[in-house]
Design an enzyme around this catalytic site. Structure first.
Site, PDB file in Angstrom:
ATOM      1  N   LYS A   1       5.298  -8.144   2.316  1.00  0.00           N
ATOM      2  CA  LYS A   1       5.155  -8.013   3.791  1.00  0.00           C
ATOM      3  C   LYS A   1       3.629  -8.981   4.072  1.00  0.00           C
ATOM      4  O   LYS A   1       3.018  -8.877   3.268  1.00  0.00           O
ATOM      5  CB  LYS A   1       4.986  -6.364   4.082  1.00  0.00           C
ATOM      6  CG  LYS A   1       6.112  -5.483   3.673  1.00  0.00           C
ATOM      7  CD  LYS A   1       6.001  -3.972   4.317  1.00  0.00           C
ATOM      8  CE  LYS A   1       4.799  -3.203   3.621  1.00  0.00           C
ATOM      9  NZ  LYS A   1       4.686  -3.242   2.499  1.00  0.00           N
TER      10      LYS A   1
ATOM     11  N   ASP B   1      -1.627  -8.206   0.680  1.00  0.00           N
ATOM     12  CA  ASP B   1      -0.464  -8.368  -0.025  1.00  0.00           C
ATOM     13  C   ASP B   1      -0.041  -9.591  -0.258  1.00  0.00           C
ATOM     14  O   ASP B   1       0.106  -9.794  -1.521  1.00  0.00           O
ATOM     15  CB  ASP B   1       0.647  -7.785   0.818  1.00  0.00           C
ATOM     16  CG  ASP B   1       0.506  -6.173   1.078  1.00  0.00           C
ATOM     17  OD1 ASP B   1      -0.499  -5.879   1.778  1.00  0.00           O
ATOM     18  OD2 ASP B   1       1.451  -5.450   0.627  1.00  0.00           O
TER      19      ASP B   1
ATOM     20  N   GLY C   1       0.847  -1.346  -0.227  1.00  0.00           N
ATOM     21  CA  GLY C   1       0.135   0.015   0.028  1.00  0.00           C
ATOM     22  C   GLY C   1       0.756   1.141   0.027  1.00  0.00           C
ATOM     23  O   GLY C   1       2.209   1.342   0.430  1.00  0.00           O
ATOM     24  N   SER C   2       0.539   2.137  -0.323  1.00  0.00           N
ATOM     25  CA  SER C   2       0.994   3.847  -0.422  1.00  0.00           C
ATOM     26  C   SER C   2       0.862   4.246   0.866  1.00  0.00           C
ATOM     27  O   SER C   2      -0.096   3.682   1.663  1.00  0.00           O
ATOM     28  CB  SER C   2       0.310   4.575  -1.469  1.00  0.00           C
ATOM     29  OG  SER C   2       0.966   4.253  -2.603  1.00  0.00           O
ATOM     30  N   GLY C   3       1.405   5.011   1.318  1.00  0.00           N
ATOM     31  CA  GLY C   3       1.372   5.768   2.673  1.00  0.00           C
ATOM     32  C   GLY C   3       2.532   5.503   3.664  1.00  0.00           C
ATOM     33  O   GLY C   3       2.534   5.770   4.681  1.00  0.00           O
ATOM     34  N   HIS C   4       3.365   4.450   3.091  1.00  0.00           N
ATOM     35  CA  HIS C   4       4.620   4.045   3.801  1.00  0.00           C
ATOM     36  C   HIS C   4       5.897   4.790   3.334  1.00  0.00           C
ATOM     37  O   HIS C   4       7.035   4.124   3.567  1.00  0.00           O
ATOM     38  CB  HIS C   4       4.698   2.494   3.696  1.00  0.00           C
ATOM     39  CG  HIS C   4       3.206   2.046   4.176  1.00  0.00           C
ATOM     40  ND1 HIS C   4       2.770   2.130   5.240  1.00  0.00           N
ATOM     41  CD2 HIS C   4       2.586   0.874   3.531  1.00  0.00           C
ATOM     42  CE1 HIS C   4       1.723   1.588   5.295  1.00  0.00           C
ATOM     43  NE2 HIS C   4       1.408   0.806   4.327  1.00  0.00           N
TER      44      HIS C   4
ATOM     45  N   HIS D   1      -0.415   0.699   9.120  1.00  0.00           N
ATOM     46  CA  HIS D   1      -1.583   0.958   8.570  1.00  0.00           C
ATOM     47  C   HIS D   1      -2.505   1.825   9.313  1.00  0.00           C
ATOM     48  O   HIS D   1      -3.790   1.925   9.260  1.00  0.00           O
ATOM     49  CB  HIS D   1      -2.350  -0.280   8.034  1.00  0.00           C
ATOM     50  CG  HIS D   1      -1.425  -0.845   7.167  1.00  0.00           C
ATOM     51  ND1 HIS D   1      -0.534  -1.877   7.432  1.00  0.00           N
ATOM     52  CD2 HIS D   1      -1.257  -0.650   5.527  1.00  0.00           C
ATOM     53  CE1 HIS D   1      -0.010  -2.566   6.422  1.00  0.00           C
ATOM     54  NE2 HIS D   1      -0.386  -1.650   5.153  1.00  0.00           N
TER      55      HIS D   1
END
Ligand SMILES: Nc1ncnc2c1ncn2[C@@H]1O[C@H](COP(=O)(O)OP(=O)(O)O)[C@@H](O)[C@H]1O
Ligand SMILES: Nc1ncnc2c1ncn2[C@@H]1O[C@H](COP(=O)(O)OP(=O)(O)O)[C@@H](O)[C@H]1O
Ligand SMILES: [Mg+2]
Ligand SMILES: [Mg+2]
Ligand SMILES: [Mg+2]
Ligand SMILES: [Mg+2]
Lengths: 331, 213, 331, 213
Positions: free
Chosen positions: C103, C108, C52-55, C217
């Site tokens: 991960k 995922d 996911g994006s945001g990491h 998350h």
């Protein structure tokens, strides 16, 4: 207020200790008075900077090969005291002399001024430059003048590269003055920042507001405006910068899209896209760029944009090897 | 209560302790003022400086020696604009005093004029710029007009209050321009505390001849 | 919610565009399906990751020489879809094959699984490793298993160095498995994070609370506890990590003191000091360390600590040249 | 209103459109459920997937072809756990249907059993783990017991409601352990919408013989 800290009065010291441990290959810490200095200082002009803490990685993160010789961290958002600069000057200054890099704030200017007087009295060769790149400050005749903000990174990198290449104090100062003449910045905040000793945010913004034209001390900006899209944020920051520099089509620039400390990279790179889009549309050529949280205000969310009109020489100095905690290439 | 016409080292010591007490009591208030138009460090900075002043203060010594010690501590520990400003002011006052175990009140008064000149020289501000000068100037004027130390302290406090409608032209608050209107200047507020500490120490019947004693 | 963005549905794409422009010397962008890949991919095992994006900077910030060959960014906090991994695999995979670094999150794992099936059907050689280093997850038999968090940086760096040095797919996978066996992490949050599409923080903490044992998350953690000092935070994170690794006096480790995205460096370095103090006291030797916001949760404030039991070989792989947007040395 | 006993491509199309409508109406609710015990993306993710389903859906085709198209869109656009799960389920359903322009309701019913088997295989969860299975299982059981599609949808909704007291054992919510108690599972809630969309499309008098029609 929630901070990762123990006692509030120990915060800066303890953070510097962690920094020096993390980067022990590059820097050493002098505990009292507090400063961070380069371990392997060669015989060359020593760049010394400093300022209030809370702007990390500025300045300690830029100590090392190709940038600063020493950094003096003050209390949070408070300029360092002359004792720090004097002791740092003694530590890193040789025959080539030292250049103080001072951001234009009344406190910083006065404290560095006192330090320079004391250093000169000890026979050390010290000159100073005072950077004020913040176009948000208008009518500088009616104010303390433009503030030193994001452009400081360019100044420290380019002057540091010149020093590393063996330039004289005059030569390094010349580069510094060229950068100061050619760089402009402007910033905005989405959230305030809380000075640990104060315990409360300096200002609080509603969910539909942002603060335009902020400095880097959590001080309110020039105007509070309704929330903007990323495209409009970029225009709001870039337009006054481009106008003040009088940038023309075809000119080459170095750009810093800078987060204020609490800005996630997801958002910062998006902002950078908007900055690039606007500059591309104006035919301004982005020769080099840097995106990240480099000149910050504690946990503040927001960004600033800095643009340097860059000659071929400037680009060479930018590309020159650097090995510091926050910037590293070619080394 | 009656006061000695002469100002001894012990009086200067008492003044500096009183100043520290007032700063400690007003720390949050000063910081809040600075948060509104500055960077929220004036209270903590001044208290850090004053604590250092008290910690380093020699047990006794001439008024000049004590003021010089205080000046050095302010410069070494406060930082920001107020460190060099208060430091320079006290340093100039120390230098202006005769090197004697006791000095007269008129001598102290002219030392405070020297302090003020130091503030102006270091900060390049003028009265009306919404800075600490706006507390110092009316206090000095009051003394010059023959008012008591207590009245001078009152004038300093009034001067600080009178910064409310001013537009800041120096220091960090100047960046706010018109938005600085409606807020008190934190440095003027801390300067009023300095003058109040002086009055607490020196207040009493007139000392010698006309003018403040 | 205040984010630097235009339309919420364009956020990830626009951010990736800015990223690719800022690092055009290292990476290129494939717009549809979205992935970021290394420009100068040599003939070697291709490490492909994503999530996911945001990491950020995970994973795109680790694409480049000595780390990843490609990264597939999903929507915010949402795993990428198989099309992305499949297209990236086609782009960067040669005869040496590819290793997917996944991960351990249900989404995922399932999406990479589908991609691996599709890639294999096209005759591409793909293997996968699934990292779960988060000791905050207990009773992994009763859960989806430990989550992949900060330790992913070590995995990508060390396996990437092995690939760069020409190791076979089995060899690279062996390094990855050694890292997974030797790394443990735990994190805490001082503030929640707001998924742009959701518009509200996932959880809200009071001024006297923190969330211990969070993932990355914005999901709530294991326990909500009263606010702690930096020393107690470090102990709360490090103790379970050290216990789970069963670290002994004299052992060498690699440490990551990681900010959650909105953590200012002033605080993060202070936390690192506490981490060092505790490890020093236990006689554990910190051979290398990294401090910064590397595996993040949008604008969340907080930190995680990752510890890798490091052999001399691991340290060599760590020191090997790397040239990516987020990590660079020796190149 | 009377329904054709046969399920045509147009019915599957209507079902998918209805599912999308329900997801659009419940997006914020699903995301809020996911915020409580997950990562706040279930509503946006499912809607993104369903929008892609609708955008890519062929104007006509057999029930199997339409379900396969929907499955691929879900897999390609949703991401997260729900993309592969819904995608796998629809893919298995498509594969289980005879390749005919119309299929019978019992054929659709066994295709839904195949979908359920796909969910179990992909996610390795069991009923009671607080996942979407907890909506699917009671719905299938209801059909198997001869209940109507509407009743099956009611059972799915009840199953979703019944996840409230459960401890999550799979997916992201499992990390919360006991703290997942007291919250509805978002995937079960979206699955109940799928079953409601099926019922909206197929509800009516029994079709052919015993069992759901
Ligand atoms: N140029 C100046 N001359 C006189 N006083 C000044 C000047 N600049 C600032 N000050 C005083 O300093 C005060 C702020 O002190 P402080 O908060 O310690 O400094 P900083 O702005 O560096 O944080 C102001 O309220 C003002 O009274
Ligand atoms: N292993 C599994 N088996 C079945 N369903 C699962 C499994 N893991 C998660 N789910 C379902 O997926 C839902 C979450 O979907 P979504 O939010 O899209 O995924 P993510 O957790 O990746 O963000 C959960 O509410 C649950 O119903
Ligand atoms: Mg200050
Ligand atoms: Mg201040
Ligand atoms: Mg998700
Ligand atoms: Mg989710």
């Amino acid at each position: 207020m929630k901070k990762i800290m123990n006692q509030v009065q120990d915060m800066v010291r303890e953070s510097c200790e962690g920094f020096a441990q993390a980067h022990a290959d590059i820097v050493a810490l002098n505990a009292e008075p507090l400063f961070i200095y380069r371990r392997d200082m060669p015989v060359q002009v020593a760049l010394i900077s400093g300022g209030g803490s809370g702007h990390e990685p500025l300045h300690a993160g830029f100590v090392g090969r190709g940038m600063l010789a020493a950094a003096c961290p003050g209390e949070v958002f408070t300029s360092p005291v002359p004792d720090q600069m004097l002791a740092a000057t003694r530590q890193v200054t040789g025959a080539a002399g030292a250049l103080y890099i001072v951001k234009n704030y009344t406190g910083d200017v006065m404290n560095f001024e006192l330090a320079a007087e004391l250093a000169a009295a000890e026979g050390l060769t010290v000159q100073s430059v005072v950077i004020g790149d913040d176009v948000a400050v208008q009518d500088s005749t009616w104010t303390a003048g433009r503030r030193g903000v994001g452009g400081t990174v360019f100044l420290e990198k380019l002057a540091g590269a010149a020093a590393e290449q063996g330039a004289s104090l005059e030569g390094v100062r010349g580069v510094a003055e060229r950068v100061m003449a050619g760089v402009r910045s402007m910033g905005l905040a989405l959230t305030g920042a809380t000075v640990p000793a104060a315990g409360q945010p300096n200002f609080t913004l509603q969910d539909n507001e942002l603060e335009l034209g902020i400095g880097i001390h959590g001080e309110p900006g020039r105007a509070r405006v309704p929330m903007l899209s990323a495209a409009d944020m970029a225009a709001g920051l870039l337009d006054p910068v481009v106008a003040d520099l009088d940038l023309k089509r075809g000119e080459e620039v170095l750009v810093l899209t800078n987060g204020m400390g609490g800005t996630p990279l997801l958002e910062l790179y998006l902002a950078h896209r908007e900055v690039r889009r606007l500059l591309d549309a104006q035919g301004v050529k982005v020769a080099r760029q840097l995106v990240g949280n480099y000149v910050t205000s504690l946990e503040m969310q927001g960004l600033s944009v800095s643009v340097l009109r860059a000659s071929a020489d400037d680009l060479k100095l930018w590309d020159a090897p650097v090995h510091t905690a926050a910037l590293r290439w070619g080394a | 209560m009656p006061q000695a016409a002469q100002v001894r080292g012990a009086d200067i010591r008492a003044f500096l302790l009183a100043f520290r007490e007032k700063l400690a009591a007003q720390e949050a208030h000063l910081t809040a003022l600075d948060a509104a138009i500055g960077d929220a460090d004036h209270g903590s900075g001044m208290l850090r400086g004053a604590n250092a002043v008290v910690a380093a203060l020699p047990a006794d010594g001439s008024p000049g020696a004590l003021l010089k010690s205080a000046a050095m501590s302010f410069i070494s520990k406060t930082g920001g604009a107020s460190g060099p400003l208060y430091g320079t002011a006290l340093l100039r006052a120390a230098a202006a005093l005769p090197d004697q175990p006791q000095v007269t009140r008129p001598e102290l008064q002219s030392a405070l004029h020297a302090a003020y000149a130091g503030l102006v020289e270091r900060g390049k501000a003028a009265p009306g710029d919404k800075t600490m000068l706006d507390a110092w100037k009316p206090a000095l004027d009051a003394l010059d007009a023959g008012k008591t130390w207590r009245e001078a302290a009152g004038a300093a406090a009034q001067g600080a209050e009178a910064t409310l409608p001013l537009v800041a032209r120096k220091g960090r608050a100047s960046y706010l321009g018109e938005r600085s209107v409606g807020h008190l200047d934190p440095g003027a507020a801390s300067s009023a505390l300095l003058w109040a500490a002086l009055a607490d120490t020196l207040s009493g019947p007139l000392g010698e001849g006309p003018g403040p004693a």
